[in-house]
Design a protein around this motif. Structure first.
Motif, PDB file in Angstrom:
ATOM      1  N   VAL A 167       4.740  -4.878 -10.212  1.00  0.00           N
ATOM      2  CA  VAL A 167       5.039  -3.597 -10.839  1.00  0.00           C
ATOM      3  C   VAL A 167       3.812  -2.712 -10.645  1.00  0.00           C
ATOM      4  CG1 VAL A 167       5.602  -2.394 -12.975  1.00  0.00           C
ATOM      5  CG2 VAL A 167       6.537  -4.684 -12.548  1.00  0.00           C
ATOM      6  N   TRP A 168       3.967  -1.662  -9.871  1.00  0.00           N
ATOM      7  CA  TRP A 168       2.836  -0.799  -9.510  1.00  0.00           C
ATOM      8  C   TRP A 168       2.725   0.326 -10.531  1.00  0.00           C
ATOM      9  CZ3 TRP A 168       0.078  -2.118  -5.019  1.00  0.00           C
ATOM     10  CH2 TRP A 168       0.684  -3.118  -4.240  1.00  0.00           C
ATOM     11  N   THR A 169       1.608   0.378 -11.269  1.00  0.00           N
ATOM     12  CA  THR A 169       1.404   1.460 -12.225  1.00  0.00           C
ATOM     13  C   THR A 169       1.116   2.771 -11.500  1.00  0.00           C
ATOM     14  OG1 THR A 169      -0.950   0.893 -12.412  1.00  0.00           O
ATOM     15  CG2 THR A 169       0.566  -0.119 -13.986  1.00  0.00           C
ATOM     16  N   VAL A 170       0.563   2.684 -10.301  1.00  0.00           N
ATOM     17  CA  VAL A 170       0.399   3.818  -9.395  1.00  0.00           C
ATOM     18  C   VAL A 170       1.085   3.419  -8.098  1.00  0.00           C
ATOM     19  CG1 VAL A 170      -1.231   5.304  -8.174  1.00  0.00           C
ATOM     20  CG2 VAL A 170      -1.817   4.426 -10.446  1.00  0.00           C
ATOM     21  N   PRO A 171       1.965   4.243  -7.548  1.00  0.00           N
ATOM     22  CA  PRO A 171       2.701   3.845  -6.345  1.00  0.00           C
ATOM     23  C   PRO A 171       1.761   3.437  -5.211  1.00  0.00           C
ATOM     24  CG  PRO A 171       3.630   5.848  -7.262  1.00  0.00           C
ATOM     25  CD  PRO A 171       2.361   5.581  -8.016  1.00  0.00           C
ATOM     26  N   PRO A 172       2.080   2.360  -4.501  1.00  0.00           N
ATOM     27  CA  PRO A 172       1.229   1.922  -3.386  1.00  0.00           C
ATOM     28  C   PRO A 172       1.387   2.847  -2.188  1.00  0.00           C
ATOM     29  CG  PRO A 172       3.216   0.612  -3.451  1.00  0.00           C
ATOM     30  CD  PRO A 172       3.258   1.501  -4.669  1.00  0.00           C
ATOM     31  N   PRO A 173       0.424   2.868  -1.292  1.00  0.00           N
ATOM     32  CA  PRO A 173       0.571   3.670  -0.075  1.00  0.00           C
ATOM     33  C   PRO A 173       1.605   3.044   0.850  1.00  0.00           C
ATOM     34  CG  PRO A 173      -1.390   2.311   0.060  1.00  0.00           C
ATOM     35  CD  PRO A 173      -0.855   2.138  -1.328  1.00  0.00           C
ATOM     36  N   GLU A 174       2.133   3.842   1.745  1.00  0.00           N
ATOM     37  CA  GLU A 174       3.034   3.303   2.756  1.00  0.00           C
ATOM     38  C   GLU A 174       2.249   2.395   3.704  1.00  0.00           C
ATOM     39  OE1 GLU A 174       5.189   6.258   4.829  1.00  0.00           O
ATOM     40  OE2 GLU A 174       6.049   7.164   3.024  1.00  0.00           O
ATOM     41  N   GLY A 175       2.940   1.372   4.213  1.00  0.00           N
ATOM     42  CA  GLY A 175       2.301   0.497   5.185  1.00  0.00           C
ATOM     43  C   GLY A 175       1.730  -0.780   4.611  1.00  0.00           C
ATOM     44  N   TYR A 183      -6.083   0.351   8.520  1.00  0.00           N
ATOM     45  CA  TYR A 183      -5.769  -1.057   8.280  1.00  0.00           C
ATOM     46  C   TYR A 183      -4.344  -1.209   7.751  1.00  0.00           C
ATOM     47  CZ  TYR A 183     -10.668  -2.363   8.761  1.00  0.00           C
ATOM     48  OH  TYR A 183     -11.928  -2.587   9.256  1.00  0.00           O
ATOM     49  N   THR A 184      -3.722  -2.311   8.107  1.00  0.00           N
ATOM     50  CA  THR A 184      -2.466  -2.719   7.486  1.00  0.00           C
ATOM     51  C   THR A 184      -2.799  -3.761   6.425  1.00  0.00           C
ATOM     52  OG1 THR A 184      -1.187  -2.346   9.497  1.00  0.00           O
ATOM     53  CG2 THR A 184      -0.211  -3.791   7.833  1.00  0.00           C
ATOM     54  N   PRO A 185      -2.634  -3.467   5.140  1.00  0.00           N
ATOM     55  CA  PRO A 185      -2.912  -4.457   4.104  1.00  0.00           C
ATOM     56  C   PRO A 185      -1.770  -5.471   3.979  1.00  0.00           C
ATOM     57  CG  PRO A 185      -3.179  -2.202   3.278  1.00  0.00           C
ATOM     58  CD  PRO A 185      -2.397  -2.134   4.561  1.00  0.00           C
ATOM     59  N   LEU A 186      -2.131  -6.736   3.935  1.00  0.00           N
ATOM     60  CA  LEU A 186      -1.189  -7.816   3.661  1.00  0.00           C
ATOM     61  C   LEU A 186      -1.558  -8.394   2.306  1.00  0.00           C
ATOM     62  CD1 LEU A 186       0.934 -10.005   4.214  1.00  0.00           C
ATOM     63  CD2 LEU A 186      -0.790 -11.227   5.579  1.00  0.00           C
ATOM     64  N   VAL A 187      -0.781  -8.083   1.291  1.00  0.00           N
ATOM     65  CA  VAL A 187      -1.037  -8.573  -0.061  1.00  0.00           C
ATOM     66  C   VAL A 187      -0.330  -9.911  -0.230  1.00  0.00           C
ATOM     67  CG1 VAL A 187      -0.720  -8.133  -2.527  1.00  0.00           C
ATOM     68  CG2 VAL A 187      -1.270  -6.234  -0.975  1.00  0.00           C
ATOM     69  N   VAL A 188      -1.101 -10.946  -0.547  1.00  0.00           N
ATOM     70  CA  VAL A 188      -0.538 -12.273  -0.816  1.00  0.00           C
ATOM     71  C   VAL A 188      -0.604 -12.472  -2.321  1.00  0.00           C
ATOM     72  CG1 VAL A 188      -0.615 -14.728  -0.307  1.00  0.00           C
ATOM     73  CG2 VAL A 188      -1.377 -13.072   1.422  1.00  0.00           C
ATOM     74  N   SER A 189       0.537 -12.401  -2.977  1.00  0.00           N
ATOM     75  CA  SER A 189       0.581 -12.401  -4.438  1.00  0.00           C
ATOM     76  C   SER A 189       0.967 -13.772  -4.985  1.00  0.00           C
ATOM     77  CB  SER A 189       1.588 -11.358  -4.927  1.00  0.00           C
ATOM     78  OG  SER A 189       1.729 -11.432  -6.330  1.00  0.00           O
ATOM     79  N   GLU A 241      -5.711   1.827  -5.262  1.00  0.00           N
ATOM     80  CA  GLU A 241      -6.691   2.681  -4.584  1.00  0.00           C
ATOM     81  C   GLU A 241      -7.393   1.926  -3.457  1.00  0.00           C
ATOM     82  OE1 GLU A 241      -9.104   5.834  -3.427  1.00  0.00           O
ATOM     83  OE2 GLU A 241      -7.212   5.745  -4.542  1.00  0.00           O
ATOM     84  N   TYR A 242      -7.672   0.657  -3.677  1.00  0.00           N
ATOM     85  CA  TYR A 242      -8.287  -0.180  -2.640  1.00  0.00           C
ATOM     86  C   TYR A 242      -7.388  -0.236  -1.407  1.00  0.00           C
ATOM     87  CZ  TYR A 242     -11.198  -4.238  -1.224  1.00  0.00           C
ATOM     88  OH  TYR A 242     -12.064  -5.102  -0.594  1.00  0.00           O
ATOM     89  N   LEU A 243      -6.111  -0.476  -1.624  1.00  0.00           N
ATOM     90  CA  LEU A 243      -5.161  -0.514  -0.509  1.00  0.00           C
ATOM     91  C   LEU A 243      -5.073   0.845   0.177  1.00  0.00           C
ATOM     92  CD1 LEU A 243      -2.291  -2.577  -2.181  1.00  0.00           C
ATOM     93  CD2 LEU A 243      -4.050  -3.420  -0.623  1.00  0.00           C
TER      94      LEU A 243
END
Length: 249
Positions: free
Chosen positions: A51-59, A38-44, A28-30
């Motif tokens: 594994v996304w329990t809720v599908p992430p947004p596009e982009g 904004y374009t989110p850059l997730v650094v994991s 939801e934050y993304l």
């Protein structure tokens, strides 16, 4: 990474989970960032594929690194791998340490984008020494590419404990901004929500919620003893936002 090359606003998000699971809060934050351009850059630093329990947004762009150096290590890697990000007008460094947002963050991002300050944070703290809290820091006018902040992140090293990271880098980032002549501001000032020299996201969580801060610290949910009345967080979130906090973990 064409998405980042074309981006005008970026949120660099430090992410960790022991099993690679991404809960509702981060998704939801993304989504809120994407909705605000904004374009989110997730650094994991998760040891497994996400594994996304809720599908992430596009982009959303995801990059991975070794689990060393806490959040500052992730932000440093993100800025180093994609240096074009540092020159943008709006860059947010943030992480997944919060549960929520339980309400849209449009107004918060608009406040950041319209500020006259160089550095905008959600909260500051007087614990140990005055500093802005690093879980959400917004930089303006490409200052991350300028020497003071470029050198700060270039010198981030692995520290043995989280407290060492706080002392050297969270407090150090505030000092680097002051030394570089950058004016900071906080949306929720610690002295406005508590008179105690505490971490306001722990010590004043209820007041922050009442003032429009749509998050609670994940630490409070997993260990309610870390904040006053922490055992009532679920009840308060349910009353204010009609949300079941367990669904956001």
């Amino acid at each position: 990474m064409g998405l980042l090359a074309a981006a005008t606003k970026v949120a660099v998000v430090a992410q960790y989970s022991a099993d690679g699971r991404v809960g509702r809060s981060l998704t939801e934050y993304l989504r809120q960032f994407v909705a605000n351009g904004y374009t989110p850059l997730v650094v994991s630093t998760a040891p497994a594929e996400l594994v996304w329990t809720v599908p992430p947004p596009e982009g959303v762009v995801v990059t991975r690194r070794e689990n060393l150096g806490y959040d500052f290590g992730s932000w440093t890697v993100g800025l180093d791998r994609f240096p074009e990000v540092t020159r943008l007008e709006h860059v947010v460094l943030t992480n997944d340490s919060m549960v929520g947002p339980f309400a849209p963050i449009d107004d918060l991002l608009a406040d950041y984008e319209s500020t006259g300050a160089d550095v905008w944070t959600l909260t500051d703290s007087w614990q140990i020494a005055h500093h802005f809290q690093s879980y959400f820091v917004g930089f303006r006018r490409g200052i991350l590419a300028e020497p003071a902040l470029r050198d700060f992140f270039a010198n981030v090293r692995v520290e043995p404990t989280k407290m060492d990271v706080v002392m050297r880098y969270e407090l150090g980032l505030s000092r680097a901004c002051v030394a570089g002549g950058y004016a900071p501001t906080a949306r929720f000032r610690s002295h406005d929500v508590t008179q105690d020299a505490v971490n306001p996201t722990l010590g004043a969580w209820r007041t922050l919620l009442q003032r429009g801060f749509p998050f609670v610290k994940r630490t409070l949910v997993t260990d309610p003893s870390t904040g006053p009345g922490g055992d009532r967080i679920g009840e308060v979130v349910r009353a204010m936002y009609r949300q079941e906090i367990d669904e956001w973990l």
